[in-house]
Structure formats: C-alpha cells, structure tokens
Design an enzyme around this catalytic site. Structure first.
Site, PDB file in Angstrom:
ATOM      1  N   LYS A   1       0.855  -1.183   0.000  1.00 54.68           N
ATOM      2  CA  LYS A   1       0.000   0.000   0.000  1.00 54.68           C
ATOM      3  C   LYS A   1       0.891   1.233   0.000  1.00 54.68           C
ATOM      4  CE  LYS A   1      -3.667   2.397   2.434  1.00 54.68           C
ATOM      5  NZ  LYS A   1      -4.695   2.351   3.464  1.00 54.68           N
TER       6      LYS A   1
ATOM      7  N   LYS B   1      -2.165  -1.456  -3.913  1.00 58.14           N
ATOM      8  CA  LYS B   1      -3.034  -0.275  -3.872  1.00 58.14           C
ATOM      9  C   LYS B   1      -2.218   1.002  -3.924  1.00 58.14           C
ATOM     10  CE  LYS B   1      -6.257   1.816  -0.672  1.00 58.14           C
ATOM     11  NZ  LYS B   1      -6.782   1.777   0.663  1.00 58.14           N
TER      12      LYS B   1
HETATM   13  C1  PBG Z   1      -7.217   3.684   5.382  1.00 56.70           C
HETATM   14  C2  PBG Z   1      -7.699   3.443   4.008  1.00 56.70           C
HETATM   15  C3  PBG Z   1      -7.541   4.339   2.954  1.00 56.70           C
HETATM   16  C4  PBG Z   1      -8.155   3.784   1.842  1.00 56.70           C
HETATM   17  C5  PBG Z   1      -8.678   2.542   2.229  1.00 56.70           C
HETATM   18  N1  PBG Z   1      -8.371   2.338   3.572  1.00 56.70           N
HETATM   19  C6  PBG Z   1      -6.957   5.700   2.931  1.00 56.70           C
HETATM   20  C7  PBG Z   1      -5.680   5.967   3.542  1.00 56.70           C
HETATM   21  O1  PBG Z   1      -4.825   5.109   3.679  1.00 56.70           O
HETATM   22  O2  PBG Z   1      -5.513   7.128   3.924  1.00 56.70           O
HETATM   23  C8  PBG Z   1      -8.220   4.448   0.507  1.00 56.70           C
HETATM   24  C9  PBG Z   1      -9.192   3.948  -0.468  1.00 56.70           C
HETATM   25  C10 PBG Z   1      -9.494   4.856  -1.591  1.00 56.70           C
HETATM   26  O3  PBG Z   1      -8.836   5.889  -1.818  1.00 56.70           O
HETATM   27  O4  PBG Z   1     -10.440   4.531  -2.320  1.00 56.70           O
HETATM   28  N2  PBG Z   1      -6.956   2.650   6.200  1.00 56.70           N
END
Ligand code: PBG
Length: 346
Positions: free
Chosen positions: A214, A268
């Site tokens: 991520k 992601k």
């Molecule tokens: C946070 C989380 C995020 C997303 C999913 N879970 C945002 C972040 O890490 O700040 C992002 C998903 C998206 O942008 O569609 N645990």
C-alpha cells in the site's frame, strides 16, 4: 534426463514470420474473432464493491469529491447489497464513517463490539449470508488525527501498540461475522499477530487479505473526504505507507505477509501500480487483488462530466488493465456499473 528449458524451442529467438504472411489485423477483423482471441476477461465475480456506512436510519449523503457514490445507513445498505449480489458481485468492502463525538486519540471505538461496522456486519450476514464481507482493519476512521495507528506525543505512529489494537479490532469484526479481515494500516508484523489472535479465539476460517503493498498515495484524497478524515489528518502517512518510487520493497512486504499467514495480497492504488501487481503475481503466485482507489474513480467521473472522455469506457479499460497485469479481483467504486456493462455485453 529431463529436458532442460534451454533445449526446447525458444520462440523469441526464432524470427517471426513476417508481413505479408502475417497480418495481425486478421484476428481483429470482426467482433466475434476479437472475442475468440481475447486473452483476459473481466467477470462480475472479480468485483468487490466498497461501501461507506453512516449511523441512523434511511439516510443517504452525497460525497462531493466522489460523484454518484453515497454514504448510507445500514437499512439502505441492505438493499444495495441485495442489488449487488443480484448483479453477480460476490463481496462488499465495508468502510464506516464515524461520528466525530465517537473519535478519540487512540481510536478505541474500533474495539467496541456494538460499533457501526459490527452492526452492519451482523445485519448484512442476517439478511444476505451468501454475500462476502471484507472489513478494513486500521484505526483511521476512529482517530481524531486521521492516522491508521496510535500516535505518541510527537505525533509518531507507534507500531507495536497499534498492533495490539488491530488484533482486537480484527477479533470484534470476526465475532460479528466478517468473512475476511483486511489490514490496510501497513504496521510491521500485524498479519502474524492478527492470525494468532483469530486462531486462539476459534476463528481459523476467517481469512486475511493483507494490504501488503500500500503506497503513500495522493489518489486516496476523495476517500479521506468520504470518511471525514481529510481535515483531521496532520501531515502524511509516509512513515508507514510505501514510497511510490519503490518496487523491490513491495516484494519484501508481500513475502513477509505471506510468511505471517496472509491468504490474499492487495496492491493499492491500482492503475499507477500495474508493474507492482505484475511482479507480485509472477513472484508469489498468490491471490492478488488490486484497488481502483477513490482518486482513480473520481478522475474518470470528473473528466466524463466535462465531456472530455467516457467514464464507462475508461473505467472498463482500467479494470481489464488491472486484470491483465495479474489481479484476480478488483476493489472498485464502479462495481455496479461494471457488472451492468459486463452483463449487457454477453
Ligand atoms: C485507510 C484506508 C484508505 C483507503 C482505504 N483504507 C486511505 C488511507 O490510507 O488514507 C483508501 C481507499 C481509496 O482511496 O479509495 N486505512
């Protein structure tokens, strides 16, 4: 002696038959032949639909930065879920939007077995037991600083204290009926700790989808709007989420999470990270998911609204690109649209 790979025909070293014997366009001449030679295909069974949940009854809220995506109360979510299931979508990813009076510095509302997410899981499992439920493990919806973990006095996210919270969060969600818990927090060592906690408490069958690769991405902007954490977040998440410049590091993350017991791996965001999806799939041959994140979705919607491109076409092209790179399944806010388009095309 077994044949070595070297002694078999290597097509790449034989010169290919050339024009005019070969005409690549012959396989593109009509829709039916294009279908026959199509290498990758998207099915509704590959789609996971992320949804935003709010407290209350019979309420919908628009999200300004995510056109046509809503936050809804659980009663409305039940209807959305039924519709998604009818469209052939096998699973939802649940994201709670927590009222500000329930947020605090440690995010302890995450551990409340009667919180919004646990209620949603119970209601969904009661009405639609065959719908897969994937639940985020991270503290950001619950903290007043918008970070995924516990912070110390200097604002640093502290790894090991956070892990013990995440284990309890995973446990309350598994008890409520979550099929898959999905740690998206990027703490070190959390997959192993969560697996141990689940197993000790009799949840051997609860799966773990690890957000292993991520990235600290600006494409999450609209999501943070959707869960009301944008204005809370001080600084960025670069001390735990990955540097977009790195690729080998993603393989190390994935290797660790597989060792610790992850059943599935997430890369992601999606489209800007196709190379990572491909390397993960090639190196580990494990179930590999990708997330077409909020920013990817909103860019296509915004450009479509300006008449600059077609949302439907670019969205379907992005999804097939994610499949081609090696994604087994894809989280997408466009899941319902994609399912409709897939069904109409068959
Ligand atoms: C946070 C989380 C995020 C997303 C999913 N879970 C945002 C972040 O890490 O700040 C992002 C998903 C998206 O942008 O569609 N645990």
């Amino acid at each position: 002696m077994t044949k070595s790979r070297k002694s078999t025909t290597n097509f790449s070293s034989t010169p290919p038959p050339s024009f005019p014997n070969t005409r690549m366009r012959r396989n593109r001449k009509e829709p039916w032949v294009r279908n026959l030679v199509e290498e990758n295909r998207l099915s509704t069974h590959d789609l996971i639909y992320p949804v935003f949940i709010i407290e209350g009854k019979n309420r919908r809220e628009k999200i300004d930065s995510m056109p046509d995506v809503e936050r809804t109360t659980i009663d409305i979510l039940l209807k959305t879920a039924e519709n998604a299931l009818e469209q052939g979508i096998p699973a939802l990813a649940l994201f709670p939007v927590i009222d500000s009076d329930k947020k605090n510095i440690t995010g302890k509302e995450a551990l409340n077995s009667k919180n919004l997410i646990c209620s949603a899981i119970r209601e969904l499992k009661k009405t639609l037991p065959e719908m897969g439920l994937i639940c985020d493990i991270a503290l950001d919806p619950y903290t007043i600083h918008g970070h995924d973990g516990i912070v110390d006095v200097n604002g640093k996210v502290i790894n090991d204290e956070t892990i013990s919270m995440l284990c309890k969060q995973a446990l309350v969600q598994a008890e409520a009926g979550a099929d898959i818990v999905a740690p998206s927090d990027m703490m070190d060592g959390r997959i192993g700790a969560i697996r141990t906690t689940l197993d000790k408490n009799g949840f051997q069958d609860t799966s773990i989808l690890s957000y292993a690769a991520k990235y600290a991405s600006s494409f999450y902007g609209p999501f943070r709007d959707a869960v009301n954490s944008k204005n809370l977040l001080k600084g960025d998440k670069k001390t735990y989420q990955m540097n977009p410049a790195n690729s080998d590091e993603a393989l190390r993350e994935v290797a660790l999470d597989i060792q610790e017991g992850a059943d599935m791996i997430m890369v992601k965001p999606g489209l800007p990270y196709l190379d990572i999806i491909q390397r993960v799939k090639e190196n580990f041959a494990v179930p590999t998911f990708s997330y077409q994140v909020s920013g990817e979705y909103s860019m296509m919607k915004a450009a479509d609204k300006n008449g600059w491109l077609s949302y439907e076409q670019t969205m379907m092209e992005s999804l097939i690109s994610l499949k081609r790179a090696g994604s087994d399944s894809i989280f997408t806010y466009a899941a319902l649209d994609a399912a409709r388009i897939i069904k109409n095309n068959i």
